[in-house]
Design a protein around this motif. Sequence first.
Motif, mmCIF file in Angstrom:
data_model
loop_
_atom_site.group_PDB
_atom_site.id
_atom_site.type_symbol
_atom_site.label_atom_id
_atom_site.label_comp_id
_atom_site.label_asym_id
_atom_site.label_seq_id
_atom_site.Cartn_x
_atom_site.Cartn_y
_atom_site.Cartn_z
ATOM 1 N N LYS B 246 -38.373 -18.125 -9.427
ATOM 2 C CA LYS B 246 -39.158 -17.230 -8.599
ATOM 3 C C LYS B 246 -38.286 -16.342 -7.714
ATOM 4 C CE LYS B 246 -43.628 -17.146 -6.575
ATOM 5 N NZ LYS B 246 -44.910 -17.697 -6.885
ATOM 6 N N VAL B 247 -37.140 -16.896 -7.378
ATOM 7 C CA VAL B 247 -36.220 -16.191 -6.494
ATOM 8 C C VAL B 247 -35.880 -14.799 -7.023
ATOM 9 C CG1 VAL B 247 -34.120 -17.101 -7.531
ATOM 10 C CG2 VAL B 247 -34.140 -16.541 -5.085
ATOM 11 N N LEU B 248 -35.905 -14.635 -8.336
ATOM 12 C CA LEU B 248 -35.570 -13.363 -8.975
ATOM 13 C C LEU B 248 -36.521 -12.242 -8.561
ATOM 14 C CD1 LEU B 248 -34.583 -14.265 -12.626
ATOM 15 C CD2 LEU B 248 -33.122 -13.249 -10.879
ATOM 16 N N ILE B 249 -37.733 -12.611 -8.223
ATOM 17 C CA ILE B 249 -38.656 -11.559 -7.806
ATOM 18 C C ILE B 249 -38.974 -11.622 -6.312
ATOM 19 C CG2 ILE B 249 -39.723 -10.997 -10.016
ATOM 20 C CD1 ILE B 249 -41.927 -13.027 -9.306
ATOM 21 N N HIS B 258 -30.514 -6.958 -9.738
ATOM 22 C CA HIS B 258 -30.818 -7.196 -11.158
ATOM 23 C C HIS B 258 -31.184 -5.900 -11.843
ATOM 24 C CE1 HIS B 258 -33.022 -9.993 -14.223
ATOM 25 N NE2 HIS B 258 -31.928 -9.441 -14.730
ATOM 26 N N LYS B 259 -32.011 -5.109 -11.110
ATOM 27 C CA LYS B 259 -32.478 -3.850 -11.679
ATOM 28 C C LYS B 259 -31.311 -2.895 -11.920
ATOM 29 C CE LYS B 259 -35.411 0.120 -10.973
ATOM 30 N NZ LYS B 259 -36.346 0.831 -10.106
ATOM 31 N N SER B 260 -30.436 -2.830 -10.937
ATOM 32 C CA SER B 260 -29.347 -1.867 -11.084
ATOM 33 C C SER B 260 -28.393 -2.292 -12.203
ATOM 34 C CB SER B 260 -28.598 -1.690 -9.753
ATOM 35 O OG SER B 260 -27.927 -2.884 -9.434
ATOM 36 N N GLU B 277 -36.677 1.977 -16.404
ATOM 37 C CA GLU B 277 -36.276 1.960 -15.007
ATOM 38 C C GLU B 277 -37.502 1.878 -14.104
ATOM 39 O OE1 GLU B 277 -34.127 5.382 -13.693
ATOM 40 O OE2 GLU B 277 -32.909 4.168 -12.347
ATOM 41 N N ALA B 278 -38.514 2.674 -14.489
ATOM 42 C CA ALA B 278 -39.724 2.721 -13.674
ATOM 43 C C ALA B 278 -40.470 1.405 -13.685
ATOM 44 C CB ALA B 278 -40.640 3.847 -14.172
ATOM 45 N N ASN B 279 -40.450 0.756 -14.850
ATOM 46 C CA ASN B 279 -41.258 -0.447 -15.023
ATOM 47 C C ASN B 279 -40.519 -1.736 -14.708
ATOM 48 O OD1 ASN B 279 -43.885 0.199 -15.614
ATOM 49 N ND2 ASN B 279 -43.408 0.678 -17.745
ATOM 50 N N PHE B 280 -39.250 -1.642 -14.401
ATOM 51 C CA PHE B 280 -38.449 -2.865 -14.335
ATOM 52 C C PHE B 280 -39.072 -3.936 -13.455
ATOM 53 C CE2 PHE B 280 -35.333 -5.663 -12.468
ATOM 54 C CZ PHE B 280 -34.684 -6.134 -13.599
ATOM 55 N N LYS B 281 -39.407 -3.577 -12.254
ATOM 56 C CA LYS B 281 -39.888 -4.587 -11.326
ATOM 57 C C LYS B 281 -41.177 -5.215 -11.831
ATOM 58 C CE LYS B 281 -37.447 -3.063 -7.307
ATOM 59 N NZ LYS B 281 -37.495 -2.400 -5.990
ATOM 60 N N ASN B 282 -42.041 -4.356 -12.346
ATOM 61 C CA ASN B 282 -43.302 -4.833 -12.898
ATOM 62 C C ASN B 282 -43.091 -5.865 -14.012
ATOM 63 O OD1 ASN B 282 -45.907 -4.617 -12.399
ATOM 64 N ND2 ASN B 282 -46.226 -2.590 -13.352
ATOM 65 N N LEU B 283 -42.220 -5.477 -14.940
ATOM 66 C CA LEU B 283 -41.987 -6.343 -16.098
ATOM 67 C C LEU B 283 -41.319 -7.640 -15.674
ATOM 68 C CD1 LEU B 283 -40.762 -3.697 -18.698
ATOM 69 C CD2 LEU B 283 -42.977 -4.860 -18.627
ATOM 70 N N SER B 284 -40.334 -7.516 -14.806
ATOM 71 C CA SER B 284 -39.612 -8.696 -14.365
ATOM 72 C C SER B 284 -40.564 -9.637 -13.644
ATOM 73 C CB SER B 284 -38.463 -8.301 -13.443
ATOM 74 O OG SER B 284 -37.729 -9.456 -13.101
ATOM 75 N N ARG B 285 -41.407 -9.081 -12.808
ATOM 76 C CA ARG B 285 -42.371 -9.896 -12.102
ATOM 77 C C ARG B 285 -43.282 -10.628 -13.085
ATOM 78 N NH1 ARG B 285 -43.961 -5.753 -8.445
ATOM 79 N NH2 ARG B 285 -42.187 -5.942 -7.023
ATOM 80 N N GLY B 286 -43.709 -9.880 -14.097
ATOM 81 C CA GLY B 286 -44.578 -10.489 -15.123
ATOM 82 C C GLY B 286 -43.923 -11.698 -15.763
ATOM 83 N N LEU B 287 -42.689 -11.505 -16.250
ATOM 84 C CA LEU B 287 -42.025 -12.598 -16.975
ATOM 85 C C LEU B 287 -41.748 -13.786 -16.069
ATOM 86 C CD1 LEU B 287 -39.525 -10.687 -19.305
ATOM 87 C CD2 LEU B 287 -41.705 -11.777 -19.898
ATOM 88 N N VAL B 288 -41.292 -13.518 -14.862
ATOM 89 C CA VAL B 288 -40.958 -14.622 -13.974
ATOM 90 C C VAL B 288 -42.228 -15.349 -13.528
ATOM 91 C CG1 VAL B 288 -39.903 -15.250 -11.763
ATOM 92 C CG2 VAL B 288 -38.803 -13.552 -13.230
ATOM 93 N N ASN B 289 -43.284 -14.595 -13.326
ATOM 94 C CA ASN B 289 -44.537 -15.243 -12.951
ATOM 95 C C ASN B 289 -45.042 -16.177 -14.032
ATOM 96 O OD1 ASN B 289 -45.031 -14.504 -10.339
ATOM 97 N ND2 ASN B 289 -45.863 -12.512 -10.918
ATOM 98 N N ILE B 290 -44.904 -15.720 -15.288
ATOM 99 C CA ILE B 290 -45.299 -16.618 -16.386
ATOM 100 C C ILE B 290 -44.528 -17.914 -16.270
ATOM 101 C CG2 ILE B 290 -45.244 -16.964 -18.894
ATOM 102 C CD1 ILE B 290 -45.664 -13.938 -19.191
#
Lengths: 1096, 365
Positions: B246-249, B258-260, B277-290
């Motif tokens: 979870k720490v990743l997000i 991580h994004k950079s 680039e635009a979606n990175f945070k969204n996608l990362s949040r999705g995967l980590v949340n799963i």
Amino acid sequence: MPGKLKAKIVAGRHLPVMDRASDLTDAFVEVKFGNTTFKTDVCPKSLNPQWNSEWFKFEVDDEDLQDEPLQITVLDHDTYSANDAIGKVYIDIDPLLCTEAASIISGWFPIYDTIHGIRGEINVLVKVELFNDLNRFRQSSCGVKFFCTTSIPYSYRAVMVHGFVEELVVNEDPEYQWIDRIRTPRASNEARQRLISLMSGELQRKIGLKVLEMGGNAVVGYLQCFDLEGESGLVVRAIGTACTLEKFSSGSASITCPHPSTAPPSNACNSPKDGKELVFGEELPLSSGPPTPFRALPSSSSSPPPFSPSKPCSRQSSSSDTDLSLTPKTGMGSGGSAGKEAGPLKTLLRQQTQTTLEQREFPFFTLTSFPPGFLVHVGGVVSARSVKLLDRIHNPALGNARSYKLLDWNSVTADEPETRDAWWEEIRQEIKSHAKALGCHAVVGYSENTSICEEVCILSASGTAAILNPRYMREGCLDVGSIDHRFDDPSPPNCGFCHIPYDELNMPFPAQLAYCYQCRRQKVPDVLFTTIDLPAEAAVTGKGCLIQARLCRLKKKAQGEVNATAISNLLPFMEYELHTQLMNKLKLRSMNALFGLHIQISVGENMLLGLASATGVYLTALPAPGGIQIAGKTPGDLNNEQHVAAIQKRINDAIAKNKELYQINPPKLFALDPEVFCGTTMELTDEGVGSPIPEPRQRSRIFRSHSESSDELSELDLSHGKKDAFVLEIDDTDAVEDIHSLLTDAPPPAGFHSCSTETMPGIYNWTSGIQMFTSVRVLRLNNTNLTNQGLNKIFTDLCENLLKSFYFKLRSTVPCCLCHLNFTVAVPEEELVQVSVTAVAMTFDKDQNQEKPPEKATTKGGSETEDQLQFPLELSADSSSTSPQPSKISGVAENTIVSTRAVSVDYGSFADRCSTWLELLRLKAHTIRRGSVKTSRRTQSLAHSVSSLEHCSPLPEGRSRSLCSSRSFGVGSVTMVKMTPLSFLPGTRIIKYLGIINMFFIRETTSLREEGGVSGFLHSFIAEVFAMVRAHVAALGGNAVVSYSMKDCVLMENPNKNQAQCLINVSGDAVICVRETDQEQTTNTGQTCGTIDGAT
Amino acid sequence: MAVELDVFVGNTTIMDEEVYQLWLDGYTVNDAVRARMEGGVLDEFDATADVLLSDTMDQYRTFQMCERLLHSPAKLANQLLFQIPPHRQTMLIERYYAFDDVFVREVLGKKLSKGTKKDLDDISAKTGVTLKSCRRQFDNFKRIFKVVEELKGPLVENIRQHFLLSDKLARDYAAIVFFANNRFETGKKKLQYITFQDFAFCAGQLINNWTVGAVGEGLCKTKNNMVEDMDVDLDKEFLQELKELKVLITDKDLLDQHKSLVCTALRGKTKAFNEMEANFKNLSRGLVNIATKLTNTKDVRDFFIDLVEKFIEPCRSDRWTAADVKLYLTHYTNSAHILDTFKHQVVWDRYMGVIKSCIFKMYHD
């Protein structure tokens, strides 16, 4: 206590769930022999119990050992109620009583229940310790070997053939006892199974005793049958041929066994000669001119010519009666008086020891194939039938029997079997007299059967009248391996059996004789019918085929004597028509001989069914058959004539087509004998083949007779009276129907062949693929207003459709041949017709040798000759003599002209023959002398037909071929057990006979619909029977069953009550066979194979 | 005139593969005869319809009698009733346990219960697989499920040994058992495009990496009692550890770092860079949340739907190619290793390894 039987129960598996609550079973086992029972512990809550019991020991008489089966019952233990039976296993321990057979029984047996079928398996070990019994009056006959095989078993040689043995035992049928009303179907079935097991054990023991009395040690061609006579009881009877057998060393056995696929080439010219054999030849010059010692005898013994079937019936029966009266009363103790009987048999007997003579009450042999030289001449089929009323004969005896306890043998046998014995005795006497009338002293290929419907019983017996070589009846004279006695026999060995045994001046029936087409010296008949297999040495042109005659006759329903009389009256007509059908179908296929003929007449309440099956062939030695001519009833009628011409054309076309299909291209022989030189052409309709006896009438070789219950004998003339047989008159619609039915028999589809004999004449390269099958079909005739014609059509279609079904099912195995097609018909109920068939499909190599390029083959033969033979000179000399230039030879008196076409074939087959010789010579190298080869060339027969070479030469090559292509299957945890109705398995060698398999099963169901109807019921039952046979064979250490047959398949059904019951009886010989990898042979075949591959 | 009885029994049981297939496919005898006639058996071999009917009936009876044995294939090898050469036995078993992908797709992840069995009519109507065949396939799933449920050791190996199946088929069954056991949701409309083979692949990944018995690269914690553990349940400890990701997000710095890192690596390598680039945070949040939610059984069931909703759909709407996805995920995974403050490398790898290969497999139309 001369025997100790030991049994150990190891484990069970796949047991059914007996306790619904736990889905498990608490199983234990009861082991019973005689009146002693042991039990294992209960193995609680397991479907795969491990009992691992101690050895249960039974100390018993060897008599009991022979009679009783070991009975193993698996039960489910129940604390509160009665234990439930899961099922039983009956183990026949007879194979353990013979030192040469199995030594231990060990394996998984299906646990069988007569209501539920197979329910799991049980692993059992059984051993027997026998003590020597020196009691001369013993009742047991341990050690006598039994074989179902109807030839001398492989790896054995017959030191002496003693002759016919028969016995029957009778008991009440448990199914018809009063107690059956109160016991469960299961108990009743088990009582019956056990009783029959006991009865066959006893029967076998008694036959064994007879064999021992005769001085023999084995029974070959053992045939056991059951007669379920219903209310009047249960008869188990058996016949067989007593022999003294001696085991061969395995090496020579494979080359000398009599089967065609392994038989040595019949070209005697290159076979080794043995001084000892020469002596025999001189001692008994068998065919120096027509009157051989034996043939002369019949005419001298019966000064009036033997009766002829063409004469009126009354004459027939009287002569037959005379014959009977001449024959002394032939009870068991009548040996002394038997001496008065004159005839060829006596000459034969005189040379033998007195004990043998006493036994030779009936010179019958159940064998169907023989060591070379055994069969001297064949006369034709002899058969006898008799209609009996069961209850009438039975009454006095039955009254007694009823009061006896079940299984009280001594008291029962005192009265009962004598009636049955007398019936059979009567029939056998008839057969014997028929044989005598044909100038023959023996009957071979002999068999007996019955058909029972309610209280009426038809007893039938048939065989082939023959003259045998007496050498084989004397001690120490018979050597199966010898093939060289023919050297000094002026008639070529491969046609001798065709020569007529009767005196041509005193012919038993009008026949058209001709000089033998092979040796040109002796007379042969134009058609030959036999019940035996085609002798290995016989020369055949083309291929053979299955020929069947089928017939239905309606009969009025009746009771008792009226019924019996009605049947008796119908029988002669049926036999006549069956015979006519056979004859016409034979002609239509352009063939001239039938082998393995089996005629069955089955009786039902309102009809009689007749089915005759045989293998038709073209014997090279016999004249070409004439065509079939159609004649209109009213000549002059133009329409009619056109019609007749049209049919005639169809028939001629069919004959021409068949000739092509079966490759019947007899060599055109131009006889040099001036007497018969007149045109021997091969025209379709040409019947005259230069016969010196102008006899335009048709002749028949079936002697038959039947007697009804009143013992009145009558004879039937199967010859066609004054008109020519091949002229079919279209005088009414029936005749038209007949002709149509003649033409509707469809030939097997491409790639298929079928025959009723062991192997198909004209096919050689058997590969090791076999598929044995049993098929049963029952037809319900709903139409009550059926005519004979309609019935015939239905019955014919039934048989034809069955065959078509087989071809279709086995289509993936082509090219293949359905061998030993054994059809059994029955009328289980009114309006029901049942046909059961057991046969084996054997694959063969597509590449039959004849098609090989001749030059290459010659090279092959040549190179082999040079490389491996010690005497290339002799062989090359021979090659020039067997492939003569047509032009050169035409003038030479002492030679045969072979047509050009034939010669070209000859090269190839000659080369093959070389390799054949090679194999033979290498194995028998020590006996070969240069001189013998030369001598034999000189004595080479005049008329070497092409086909005889073809026939004999390619065989060993075929064998080797199958060896090369054979691949072994991975063996699973269950031993694969092959089954075949034949006496051999192609591509393998039988190294040990483990004992006879003779099993009787009953299956009953009260939930017919749930089991898939009557088809589903029977399907699983037959599969279960196969499984049990295989399991027993595997437990004996075997991997195959040969000479397998299903004797009975009696099915009763009541769909309304959702019930059915079926009884099946099967038998066969358990054997161990190995692939032919004998070292000597492997090297040999390896080389041969190499050359084949090169050549093809 | 009617045929009352007609049987043909061979010593070696004769079985026609074509008829066997028709039987397995649930054809009635009459339909099978028709199918065979259309197949042209009669043309290549001169026979009538009667012959065909008789043959088909015989074969059907044989198969029915054999069916009991096929339920426990090991019995087939040592039963005595039918003499069947070993290679034929193998064929019989393999074909009997074969299934239609369309059918299995319908029941995948469903409870193998009576309730589901009742729905088979609908499934049959929907898939065009005959009801009889559906029942056989369903019963096979159930039977294998029941047997391996109580067995220890590797799932695939157990199935192969107990049912004498080929490796491929055993793996497929392992997937079916795994899905049924974890009740993964596969029926949602969004998941319809995913084939059984896709799921089977994913199941294989999960079995090999996320279960207790899993042995895999980068797995630091090797269990001593591995052999006795089951392949069927996900490793509870591992699921707990996933929470640490979870720490990743949640850690803003870490997320930016991580994004950079990912963006630096991706720049210029793909046309979809801007979207990434635009979606990175969204996608990362999705995967980590799963990952963090997998301790809930409910969320385990929604694993695949989450993957599709949270990752695959956004990517697809931005028209990423499969290569783009691959590139992105590779760098996304690898970049996390360079993050100094991120301590859960092993768990991350174990998690992302599976996620990566599942998404690759599922990323298609």
